[in-house]
Design a protein around this motif. Structure first.
Motif, PDB file in Angstrom:
ATOM      1  N   LEU A 100       0.834  -1.210   0.000  1.00 54.19           N
ATOM      2  CA  LEU A 100       0.000   0.000   0.000  1.00 54.19           C
ATOM      3  C   LEU A 100       0.867   1.258   0.000  1.00 54.19           C
ATOM      4  N   THR A 101       1.967   1.219   0.768  1.00 57.63           N
ATOM      5  CA  THR A 101       2.886   2.362   0.762  1.00 57.63           C
ATOM      6  C   THR A 101       3.481   2.562  -0.628  1.00 57.63           C
ATOM      7  N   GLU A 102       3.885   1.447  -1.249  1.00 55.29           N
ATOM      8  CA  GLU A 102       4.410   1.534  -2.613  1.00 55.29           C
ATOM      9  C   GLU A 102       3.352   2.051  -3.580  1.00 55.29           C
ATOM     10  N   ALA A 103       2.099   1.623  -3.372  1.00 54.03           N
ATOM     11  CA  ALA A 103       1.015   2.093  -4.239  1.00 54.03           C
ATOM     12  C   ALA A 103       0.793   3.592  -4.074  1.00 54.03           C
ATOM     13  N   ARG A 104       0.862   4.072  -2.817  1.00 52.79           N
ATOM     14  CA  ARG A 104       0.686   5.516  -2.604  1.00 52.79           C
ATOM     15  C   ARG A 104       1.821   6.310  -3.248  1.00 52.79           C
ATOM     16  N   GLN A 105       3.056   5.802  -3.127  1.00 51.03           N
ATOM     17  CA  GLN A 105       4.184   6.480  -3.765  1.00 51.03           C
ATOM     18  C   GLN A 105       4.046   6.441  -5.286  1.00 51.03           C
ATOM     19  N   ALA A 106       3.628   5.270  -5.791  1.00 53.03           N
ATOM     20  CA  ALA A 106       3.447   5.145  -7.241  1.00 53.03           C
ATOM     21  C   ALA A 106       2.344   6.070  -7.734  1.00 53.03           C
ATOM     22  N   ARG A 107       1.311   6.242  -6.934  1.00 56.22           N
ATOM     23  CA  ARG A 107       0.211   7.126  -7.345  1.00 56.22           C
ATOM     24  C   ARG A 107       0.715   8.559  -7.518  1.00 56.22           C
ATOM     25  N   GLY A 108       1.553   8.996  -6.575  1.00 57.11           N
ATOM     26  CA  GLY A 108       2.125  10.334  -6.721  1.00 57.11           C
ATOM     27  C   GLY A 108       2.986  10.454  -7.950  1.00 57.11           C
ATOM     28  N   GLU A 109       3.740   9.387  -8.247  1.00 58.35           N
ATOM     29  CA  GLU A 109       4.579   9.406  -9.443  1.00 58.35           C
ATOM     30  C   GLU A 109       3.734   9.455 -10.709  1.00 58.35           C
ATOM     31  N   VAL A 110       2.662   8.670 -10.732  1.00 58.48           N
ATOM     32  CA  VAL A 110       1.789   8.655 -11.902  1.00 58.48           C
ATOM     33  C   VAL A 110       1.136  10.017 -12.103  1.00 58.48           C
ATOM     34  N   LEU A 111       0.653  10.618 -11.029  1.00 59.32           N
ATOM     35  CA  LEU A 111       0.017  11.932 -11.151  1.00 59.32           C
ATOM     36  C   LEU A 111       0.993  12.979 -11.651  1.00 59.32           C
ATOM     37  N   ALA A 112       2.284  12.798 -11.312  1.00 57.99           N
ATOM     38  CA  ALA A 112       3.283  13.768 -11.757  1.00 57.99           C
ATOM     39  C   ALA A 112       3.736  13.520 -13.192  1.00 57.99           C
ATOM     40  N   LYS A 113       3.719  12.235 -13.616  1.00 57.07           N
ATOM     41  CA  LYS A 113       4.293  11.901 -14.921  1.00 57.07           C
ATOM     42  C   LYS A 113       3.269  11.675 -16.021  1.00 57.07           C
ATOM     43  N   ILE A 114       2.024  11.358 -15.636  1.00 56.69           N
ATOM     44  CA  ILE A 114       1.010  11.055 -16.637  1.00 56.69           C
ATOM     45  C   ILE A 114      -0.104  12.086 -16.558  1.00 56.69           C
ATOM     46  N   ALA A 115      -0.371  12.767 -17.656  1.00 58.51           N
ATOM     47  CA  ALA A 115      -1.382  13.820 -17.671  1.00 58.51           C
ATOM     48  C   ALA A 115      -2.767  13.225 -17.929  1.00 58.51           C
ATOM     49  N   ALA A 116      -3.779  13.863 -17.340  1.00 54.98           N
ATOM     50  CA  ALA A 116      -5.190  13.521 -17.585  1.00 54.98           C
ATOM     51  C   ALA A 116      -5.453  12.034 -17.397  1.00 54.98           C
ATOM     52  N   SER A 117      -4.892  11.474 -16.319  1.00 48.68           N
ATOM     53  CA  SER A 117      -5.078  10.055 -16.050  1.00 48.68           C
ATOM     54  C   SER A 117      -5.881   9.882 -14.775  1.00 48.68           C
ATOM     55  N   GLU A 118      -6.891   9.016 -14.844  1.00 49.59           N
ATOM     56  CA  GLU A 118      -7.711   8.755 -13.673  1.00 49.59           C
ATOM     57  C   GLU A 118      -7.027   7.688 -12.822  1.00 49.59           C
ATOM     58  N   VAL A 119      -6.444   8.119 -11.710  1.00 51.58           N
ATOM     59  CA  VAL A 119      -5.701   7.224 -10.835  1.00 51.58           C
ATOM     60  C   VAL A 119      -6.510   7.013  -9.559  1.00 51.58           C
ATOM     61  N   PRO A 120      -6.882   5.769  -9.236  1.00 52.14           N
ATOM     62  CA  PRO A 120      -7.695   5.526  -8.038  1.00 52.14           C
ATOM     63  C   PRO A 120      -6.938   5.869  -6.765  1.00 52.14           C
ATOM     64  N   ALA A 121      -7.684   6.266  -5.749  1.00 49.14           N
ATOM     65  CA  ALA A 121      -7.084   6.553  -4.451  1.00 49.14           C
ATOM     66  C   ALA A 121      -6.658   5.250  -3.778  1.00 49.14           C
ATOM     67  N   VAL A 122      -5.665   5.352  -2.878  1.00 47.44           N
ATOM     68  CA  VAL A 122      -5.151   4.188  -2.159  1.00 47.44           C
ATOM     69  C   VAL A 122      -5.486   4.350  -0.680  1.00 47.44           C
ATOM     70  N   SER A 123      -6.151   3.333  -0.132  1.00 51.57           N
ATOM     71  CA  SER A 123      -6.544   3.408   1.277  1.00 51.57           C
ATOM     72  C   SER A 123      -5.373   3.057   2.181  1.00 51.57           C
ATOM     73  N   GLY A 124      -5.522   3.334   3.461  1.00 52.09           N
ATOM     74  CA  GLY A 124      -4.498   3.018   4.442  1.00 52.09           C
ATOM     75  C   GLY A 124      -4.640   1.599   4.969  1.00 52.09           C
ATOM     76  N   PRO A 125      -3.730   1.177   5.852  1.00 47.35           N
ATOM     77  CA  PRO A 125      -3.802  -0.177   6.403  1.00 47.35           C
ATOM     78  C   PRO A 125      -5.021  -0.362   7.297  1.00 47.35           C
ATOM     79  N   SER A 126      -5.407  -1.608   7.476  1.00 42.71           N
ATOM     80  CA  SER A 126      -6.585  -1.925   8.282  1.00 42.71           C
ATOM     81  C   SER A 126      -6.200  -1.959   9.761  1.00 42.71           C
ATOM     82  N   THR A 127      -6.686  -0.972  10.521  1.00 45.85           N
ATOM     83  CA  THR A 127      -6.392  -0.943  11.959  1.00 45.85           C
ATOM     84  C   THR A 127      -7.120  -2.060  12.691  1.00 45.85           C
ATOM     85  N   ALA A 128      -8.276  -2.453  12.194  1.00 50.46           N
ATOM     86  CA  ALA A 128      -9.040  -3.518  12.861  1.00 50.46           C
ATOM     87  C   ALA A 128      -8.259  -4.829  12.865  1.00 50.46           C
TER      88      ALA A 128
END
Length: 449
Positions: free
Chosen positions: A290-318
Motif C-alpha cells: 500500500l505504501t508503494e502504491a501511494r508512492q506510485a500514485r504520486g509518481e503517476v500523477l506527476a508523470k502522466i497527464a489527464a489520467s484517472e488514478v484511483p485513491a489508495v486506502s491506508g492499512p486496516s487498523t481492525a
C-alpha cells in the motif's frame, strides 16, 4: 541507425552519370538526415549506462573477451563516422560554391556521393579483428552507402554486448540480494527453533545456499554475459535474449524447501507462534504494498497527464487490533479462543494483501501503458533501421514527435498513443512494397487491432 537507399553510384554500377542539381540536393538532404541519425545513436551509445559500467568493471571470462572486441569495434565505428562526416562536409562545401553548379562540379559531387573512394583511418581499422568485422572489413575503399552499412554492423555488435551485460546486471544482482535477505530472515528463524548446521539437515542446506548465492553474485558481476541466453527466435536485434536465471531459480527453490522444513518444525513446537508470525508478515507486506502504491500514485500523477488514478486506502487498523488480541490469547494459553480467531485473521490478511496488490496494479497501469508504447516505438524504429528506412524525413518527424510525448512529464498517454500509431502507419506504408512480397503488411493489421 538507418541505411541509405540505393544510389545511382552505388557499388555494382560500372558507369556513374553525373547527377542533376536537384538530384544532388536530394541526395545531400538524405545523407544529412542519415548523418543526424547516426550521430544521435553514437552519442547515445557513448552515454549508455551499461557502457560506463563495463568500462569500470573488473571483468573476466566471456564478458572480458567480448567487451575487448566491442571496444575495438567502437574505435573503428568512430573512425568510420569521421570519414563519413568528412565526405559529407566536402560534398556540402562543393555544392555551396555555386547556385548553378557546372558539369565538372556535378561530376565531382557525384564521385563524392556515389563513388567508392572513401578510406577509413588505417590505425583505427587495424584495431578491429577480421573475424568480428566480416567479409567487408578488408576493403580499403568505400562508398557512402557501404560506409553506413559498416557503421550499422559495428554499432549493432557493440550495442548487443552493452545491452546484454546491462540487462544481466539490472536483473540478477538485485534478485540475488533480495533472495539473500530472505535467506538471512530464514536463518534467523531457523536458529530460533534450533535448526543449525551440523545439527539439522535444513541448517546444512542453508549454509550451502549461502555459499552458492555468494559465488553466483560474484560471477554475475565479473562475467554478466556468461549469464545471457540469446533469443531462441534468432532475432538479430541488439540485446535479443534474456538473463539466465537457472542457478538463481535453483537456489530459490532450495531456500523455499528449507523454509517449508523449518515451518514443519515450527508446527510441531509452536504452531500458534508460527501462524502469528505469518500473519504479521502478510500484513507487513500488505502495508508495504500500500505504501508503494501511494508512492506510485504520486509518481503517476506527476508523470502522466489527464489520467484517472484511483485513491489508495491506508492499512486496516481492525486487523492489527485483532492480531494483538490473538497474541494475548496465546500468552494466556486461551487456545479455544485463539484457534477461530487465527483462522479468521489468516483469511482476512490474505484478502488485505490481495487488495493492496490490486491497488498497486491499478495505480501503476498508466506507467505500464507508457512503457509498452515506448517499447513499441523503439521496435518500429529498429525494424525500419533494419530495412534502411529510418532516415526518411516523415518517419523521423513522426518518431521525434512520439518520442517527445512519451518522454515528457506529464505525458499525455492518449496523444502519445495516437502519435505512436501515426508513426506505425507511416512505417507500414514505407514498408508496404517489401511486406507485400512476403504475404502482406502485418504492421497495418496490428495498428488496426
Amino acid at each position: 541507425m538507418g541505411v541509405p537507399g540505393p544510389c545511382p553510384g552505388s557499388a555494382g554500377r560500372h558507369l556513374t552519370p553525373a547527377p542533376g542539381r536537384e538530384e544532388a540536393d536530394r541526395a545531400l538532404a538524405r545523407l544529412g538526415a542519415e548523418y543526424e541519425a547516426i550521430e544521435t545513436s553514437l552519442l547515445a551509445l557513448q552515454d549508455h549506462a551499461g557502457r560506463r559500467l563495463l568500462e569500470g568493471a573488473d571483468l573476466s571470462g566471456t564478458t572480458k573477451e567480448r567487451w575487448a572486441e566491442a571496444e575495438r569495434s567502437i574505435a573503428v565505428l568512430w573512425a568510420c563516422f569521421d570519414t563519413y562526416t568528412a565526405a559529407l562536409t566536402a560534398a556540402r562545401e562543393l555544392r555551396a560554391r555555386r547556385r548553378w553548379p557546372s558539369p565538372d562540379d556535378l561530376a565531382e559531387l557525384s564521385e563524392l556521393l556515389y563513388g567508392t573512394g572513401l578510406t577509413v583511418d588505417d590505425a583505427a581499422s587495424q584495431t578491429e579483428t577480421a573475424g568480428a568485422a566480416g567479409p567487408d572489413a578488408a576493403a580499403e575503399r568505400f562508398s557512402l552507402e557501404e560506409l553506413v552499412e559498416r557503421i550499422n554492423g559495428l554499432y549493432a555488435r557493440s550495442l548487443d554486448v552493452i545491452v546484454a551485460a546491462d540487462a544481466v546486471w539490472s536483473a540478477l544482482p538485485a534478485r540475488i540480494d533480495l533472495l539473500s535477505a530472505e535467506l538471512q530472515r530464514t536463518r534467523s528463524l531457523a536458529h530460533s527453533v534450533g535448526v543449525r548446521p551440523g545439527e539439522h539437515p535444513a541448517g546444512d542446506d542453508l549454509e550451502r545456499i549461502t555459499d552458492e548465492l555468494s559465488r553466483l553474485r560474484a560471477q554475475v558481476i565479473a562475467d554478466p554475459l556468461a549469464f545471457w541466453v540469446s533469443s531462441s527466435t534468432g532475432s538479430s536485434a541488439p540485446g535479443g535474449g534474456r538473463p539466465d536465471t537457472v542457478r538463481y531459480d535453483r537456489a530459490a527453490r532450495a531456500l523455499e524447501d528449507v523454509r517449508r522444513e523449518i515451518e514443519a518444525v515450527l508446527d510441531v513446537r509452536q504452531d500458534a507462534e508460527r501462524r502469528l508470525m505469518q500473519l504479521r508478515d502478510v500484513l507487513s507486506r500488505a502495508d508495504r504494498t500500500l505504501t508503494e502504491a501511494r508512492q506510485a500514485r504520486g509518481e503517476v500523477l506527476a508523470k502522466i497527464a489527464a489520467s484517472e488514478v484511483p485513491a489508495v486506502s491506508g492499512p486496516s487498523t481492525a486487523l492489527y487490533e485483532q492480531l494483538v488480541a490473538a497474541a494475548e490469547y496465546r500468552r494466556r494459553a486461551q487456545w479455544h479462543r485463539l484457534s477461530p480467531l487465527l483462522e479468521s485473521l489468516e483469511e482476512r490478511a490474505e484478502e488485505e494483501l490481495h487488495r493492496a496488490r490490486e491497488s498497486l496494479t491499478a495505480v501503476t497501469a498508466p506507467l505500464a501503458v507508457r512503457a509498452e508504447l515506448r517499447g513499441r516505438l523503439d521496435a518500429y524504429k529498429a525494424e525500419l533501421a533494419r530495412h534502411g528506412l529510418a532516415g526518411d524525413p516523415l518517419l523521423l518527424e513522426r518518431y521525434d514527435t512520439a518520442r517527445r510525448m512519451l518522454w515528457s512529464a506529464p505525458c499525455d498517454l492518449r496523444a502519445a498513443e495516437q502519435a505512436v500509431w501515426r508513426y506505425q502507419r507511416a512505417a507500414a506504408e514505407a514498408l508496404a512494397p517489401e511486406q507485400e512480397e512476403h504475404g502482406g503488411n502485418e504492421w497495418e493489421h496490428e495498428g488496426d487491432t
